[in-house]
Design a protein around this motif. Structure first.
Motif, PDB file in Angstrom:
ATOM      1  N   GLU B 162     -28.513 -13.727 -22.640  1.00 39.31           N
ATOM      2  CA  GLU B 162     -28.688 -12.710 -21.584  1.00 39.31           C
ATOM      3  C   GLU B 162     -27.346 -12.210 -21.075  1.00 39.31           C
ATOM      4  N   LEU B 163     -26.375 -13.072 -21.168  1.00 37.51           N
ATOM      5  CA  LEU B 163     -25.050 -12.707 -20.676  1.00 37.51           C
ATOM      6  C   LEU B 163     -24.467 -11.503 -21.421  1.00 37.51           C
ATOM      7  N   MET B 164     -25.018 -11.217 -22.590  1.00 34.31           N
ATOM      8  CA  MET B 164     -24.533 -10.063 -23.359  1.00 34.31           C
ATOM      9  C   MET B 164     -24.626  -8.778 -22.537  1.00 34.31           C
ATOM     10  N   ALA B 165     -25.555  -8.763 -21.604  1.00 31.50           N
ATOM     11  CA  ALA B 165     -25.763  -7.543 -20.825  1.00 31.50           C
ATOM     12  C   ALA B 165     -24.556  -7.179 -19.967  1.00 31.50           C
ATOM     13  N   VAL B 166     -23.719  -8.136 -19.678  1.00 32.74           N
ATOM     14  CA  VAL B 166     -22.566  -7.813 -18.834  1.00 32.74           C
ATOM     15  C   VAL B 166     -21.415  -7.230 -19.648  1.00 32.74           C
ATOM     16  N   LEU B 167     -21.522  -7.320 -20.953  1.00 35.01           N
ATOM     17  CA  LEU B 167     -20.436  -6.779 -21.768  1.00 35.01           C
ATOM     18  C   LEU B 167     -20.486  -5.258 -21.768  1.00 35.01           C
ATOM     19  N   PRO B 168     -19.348  -4.640 -21.655  1.00 42.33           N
ATOM     20  CA  PRO B 168     -19.315  -3.179 -21.822  1.00 42.33           C
ATOM     21  C   PRO B 168     -19.818  -2.816 -23.212  1.00 42.33           C
ATOM     22  N   ASP B 169     -20.186  -1.579 -23.415  1.00 43.97           N
ATOM     23  CA  ASP B 169     -20.621  -1.192 -24.753  1.00 43.97           C
ATOM     24  C   ASP B 169     -19.429  -0.665 -25.552  1.00 43.97           C
ATOM     25  N   ALA B 170     -19.720  -0.315 -26.797  1.00 44.50           N
ATOM     26  CA  ALA B 170     -18.636   0.080 -27.692  1.00 44.50           C
ATOM     27  C   ALA B 170     -17.897   1.297 -27.161  1.00 44.50           C
ATOM     28  N   SER B 171     -18.619   2.196 -26.485  1.00 43.37           N
ATOM     29  CA  SER B 171     -17.959   3.389 -25.961  1.00 43.37           C
ATOM     30  C   SER B 171     -16.990   3.052 -24.837  1.00 43.37           C
ATOM     31  N   GLN B 172     -17.154   1.864 -24.299  1.00 43.46           N
ATOM     32  CA  GLN B 172     -16.246   1.417 -23.235  1.00 43.46           C
ATOM     33  C   GLN B 172     -15.159   0.490 -23.766  1.00 43.46           C
ATOM     34  N   GLY B 173     -15.083   0.407 -25.070  1.00 50.22           N
ATOM     35  CA  GLY B 173     -13.980  -0.346 -25.663  1.00 50.22           C
ATOM     36  C   GLY B 173     -14.355  -1.667 -26.288  1.00 50.22           C
ATOM     37  N   LEU B 213     -11.770  -6.176 -25.875  1.00 48.68           N
ATOM     38  CA  LEU B 213     -11.962  -4.811 -25.385  1.00 48.68           C
ATOM     39  C   LEU B 213     -10.677  -4.032 -25.629  1.00 48.68           C
ATOM     40  N   SER B 214     -10.820  -2.873 -26.201  1.00 44.68           N
ATOM     41  CA  SER B 214      -9.652  -2.011 -26.408  1.00 44.68           C
ATOM     42  C   SER B 214      -9.809  -0.750 -25.573  1.00 44.68           C
ATOM     43  N   GLY B 215      -8.720  -0.302 -24.980  1.00 44.45           N
ATOM     44  CA  GLY B 215      -8.780   0.897 -24.145  1.00 44.45           C
ATOM     45  C   GLY B 215      -7.445   1.159 -23.517  1.00 44.45           C
ATOM     46  N   PRO B 216      -7.432   1.948 -22.458  1.00 46.70           N
ATOM     47  CA  PRO B 216      -6.170   2.250 -21.784  1.00 46.70           C
ATOM     48  C   PRO B 216      -5.459   0.996 -21.295  1.00 46.70           C
ATOM     49  N   TRP B 217      -6.223  -0.065 -21.120  1.00 47.27           N
ATOM     50  CA  TRP B 217      -5.658  -1.323 -20.651  1.00 47.27           C
ATOM     51  C   TRP B 217      -4.985  -2.118 -21.762  1.00 47.27           C
ATOM     52  N   GLY B 218      -4.987  -1.557 -22.963  1.00 51.76           N
ATOM     53  CA  GLY B 218      -4.474  -2.297 -24.116  1.00 51.76           C
ATOM     54  C   GLY B 218      -5.625  -3.023 -24.784  1.00 51.76           C
ATOM     55  N   LYS B 219      -5.315  -4.115 -25.426  1.00 49.44           N
ATOM     56  CA  LYS B 219      -6.361  -4.943 -26.030  1.00 49.44           C
ATOM     57  C   LYS B 219      -6.457  -6.218 -25.207  1.00 49.44           C
TER      58      LYS B 219
END
Lengths: 295, 297
Positions: B162-173, B213-219
């Motif tokens: 269930e904890l998977m739900a807290v993960l951002p999705d691919a569009s969010q990095g 997670l990859s994004g403006p914050w780096g990896k």
């Protein structure tokens, strides 16, 4: 929690996170003098495997002889073997039967042939792995020859010479904590203490990475066509671990660390005094074909 | 071509099993898949005999609440065999966990999640994890057919953590293939080393996710853990802060030795850690993104 080591400690020192010892890097005394160190021989012959991966027995037997000669710095193979084993010895050949990458039968047979040449009668020799504790030859052995393939191991980092003796204890899983750190302690058991005359890491097709329930994946073995020999199991394993690390870097394009570091090698040295783990104190002697040797 | 000409099902008796603590009827392995026939009898192993079957990785399976396993070998009379291993784990979370721990190849379309690489098919379904491999190269199509035949015999459908739900999705990095479910610090450390001691106080009754997670914050590496109680989570939070970021005081973030930022947060029984953000601000963005999804877990 004063003894806690965190990710930040590695960031602070610029070290590889999670890797507690320098086996993944550092220099080796490549042919130069190793002060109070150990001798290790790497012998390779590209003819030992045919294109289908079958082993040429004669080539392998020759590699073994060349390795023993170089290790003992002798010109004659018979003389070199005679330095290791006496006709009166009772000799246990500790093999490894792991289904995916066992000690090659051809290597076992080459050793047995040498023992016969030395005059060790058939009844005084035995090849075994999981049955060593109940094997009469091993029970009364005066000499052990430790022969196994070089591979990565899920819970010990690498499966090498040190780990190959785990079947000499009744409770192998008792040695699993902390990545099998204390495997070196097994070498102090009465059944094996002081008896090992030669360690052979079979690197004909070493395994440098693993996955899956059996930690074996055909993508991660390669035809290296080598044997690594030493009278020091720690030194042999240190060189083997270095070879696998270099192969991972070559294959993956990065220094991909193992799930479990092979720190049992360093522990065997520093805690159990079994041998030399520092690559800079190991004298590596190369014999034969060295193209793509990596080390 | 391999078909699904399985022998008549010898009673597909699997319960639509619930999760932990509920019994589940055993899966009957296929006796035949196309031209591939089971050799002899299947073998069975329990937690006390697992070491007899596998050298090395048994500890990993035990860490994911291994219950029992079956092994069967299939052949066409001669030539290399296909080896099927079916593991019953403690829960579907555990089955997903053992699958996710070593995932590195492409999806193969079997069960609830799968991959095929190096001649090994791995998949999970319900509380079962399966590994099927060939003894030689070139058996991949047959291996997949055996896998599909096996998966069809597992009636149970499980839920990923269930904890998977807290993960951002691919569009969010989120890098989906990077998601690992773990229960103890040994497994977590093997994928992302945090500390040699169990400073997050993980154990068989905790469950956590590791993701990149990859994004403006780096990896960054994201670690999310659910504890059995708020008290346990609070104790783990205190333990982590003391061991990992003692200089942070009441702050929940620290600039680490590589110049990047690590920060934590906790809501009730869930602890969140973000490692390696490029800046304080980006660290805050990632934490807020995850906190914003907590209600979904």
């Amino acid at each position: 929690m004063s003894s806690v080591v965190t990710r930040r400690d590695f960031l602070r020192t610029g070290g590889q996170v999670g890797l507690g010892l320098a086996l993944g890097g550092g220099g080796m005394a490549l042919g130069g003098p190793a002060q109070a160190g150990a001798r290790v021989v790497l012998v390779r012959d590209k003819e030992v495997l045919d294109p289908e991966g079958r082993i040429h027995k004669r080539v392998l037997a020759s590699m073994l002889d060349e390795g023993v000669k170089a290790l003992l710095d002798l010109q004659d193979a018979s003389e070199a073997w005679a330095r290791l084993i006496q006709p009166r010895d009772v000799v246990g050949i500790k093999s490894n039967v792991w289904h995916y990458l066992p000690t090659p039968r051809e290597l076992e047979e080459a050793i047995l042939a040498r023992l016969r040449d030395l005059g060790v009668s058939q009844g005084r020799t035995s090849v075994d792995d999981r049955g060593v504790r109940s094997n009469p030859v091993f029970q009364k052995a005066t000499a052990l020859l430790n022969v196994r393939p070089l591979r990565t191991h899920f819970w010990a980092g690498i499966g090498g010479c040190i780990k190959n003796y785990i079947m000499f204890v009744p409770n192998p899983s008792a040695y699993h904590p902390d990545g099998c750190a204390d495997l070196g302690a097994i070498w102090g058991e009465p059944m094996v203490r002081g008896k090992t005359r030669l360690n052979v890491l079979c690197a004909l097709t070493p395994q440098f990475w693993g996955r899956g329930p059996h930690f074996f994946d055909r993508r991660y073995v390669w035809p290296y066509c080598g044997l690594i020999l030493s009278q020091d199991p720690v030194a042999a394993d240190a060189v083997g671990a270095r070879l696998l690390a270099l192969k991972r870097t070559q294959f993956f394009g990065e220094d991909r660390p193992l799930d479990v570091t092979p720190h049992h090698i360093e522990v065997a040295d520093r805690t159990h005094g079994l041998g030399v783990s520092e690559l800079s104190r190991i004298k590596l002697l190369r014999v034969g074909w060295m193209e793509g040797s990596l080390i | 071509m391999l078909g699904s000409s399985l022998l008549p099902a010898l009673g597909l008796l699997q319960a639509r099993a619930g999760e932990k603590g509920q019994s589940v009827a055993p899966v009957v392995l296929p006796a035949q898949v196309g031209q591939w026939n089971m050799e002899g009898q299947e073998e069975s192993y329990g937690s006390d005999t697992l070491f007899d079957y596998m050298d090395g990785a048994a500890e990993l399976y035990l860490a994911y609440n291994f219950r029992s396993m079956k092994v069967a070998r299939y052949s066409k009379g001669e030539g290399p065999r296909i080896v099927l291993e079916l593991y019953q784990m403690g829960s579907s979370e555990d089955a997903f966990g053992i699958f996710s721990f070593e995932r590195e190849d492409q999806e193969a379309g079997v069960g609830q999640g799968s991959e095929m690489g190096g001649g090994i098919l791995r998949f999970w379904k319900g509380r079962y994890f399966a590994s099927i491999y060939g003894e030689a190269d070139g058996l991949e199509p047959a291996i997949v057919e055996v896998g599909k035949a096996l998966a069809s015999r597992i009636q149970e459908v499980g839920k990923p953590p269930e904890l998977m739900a807290v993960l951002p999705d691919a569009s969010q990095g989120l890098e989906p293939a990077s998601v690992r479910f773990f229960r103890n610090h040994v497994c977590l450390n093997q994928r992302f080393f945090i500390a040699n001691k169990n400073i997050l106080q993980l154990g068989p009754d905790t469950g956590g996710l590791l993701a990149k997670l990859s994004g403006p914050w780096g990896k960054v590496h994201l670690v999310v853990v659910r504890y059995p109680s708020q008290e346990r989570a609070a104790a783990a939070e205190a333990s982590f802060r003391s061991a990992y970021m003692p200089e942070a005081g009441q702050q929940s973030k620290v600039r680490t030795e590589d110049g990047r930022w690590t920060g934590t947060s906790r809501r009730g029984d869930i602890w969140i850690g973000v490692f390696g953000a490029k800046s304080q601000e980006e660290l805050g963005r990632v934490l807020e993104m995850v906190l914003g999804r907590l209600g979904k877990a």
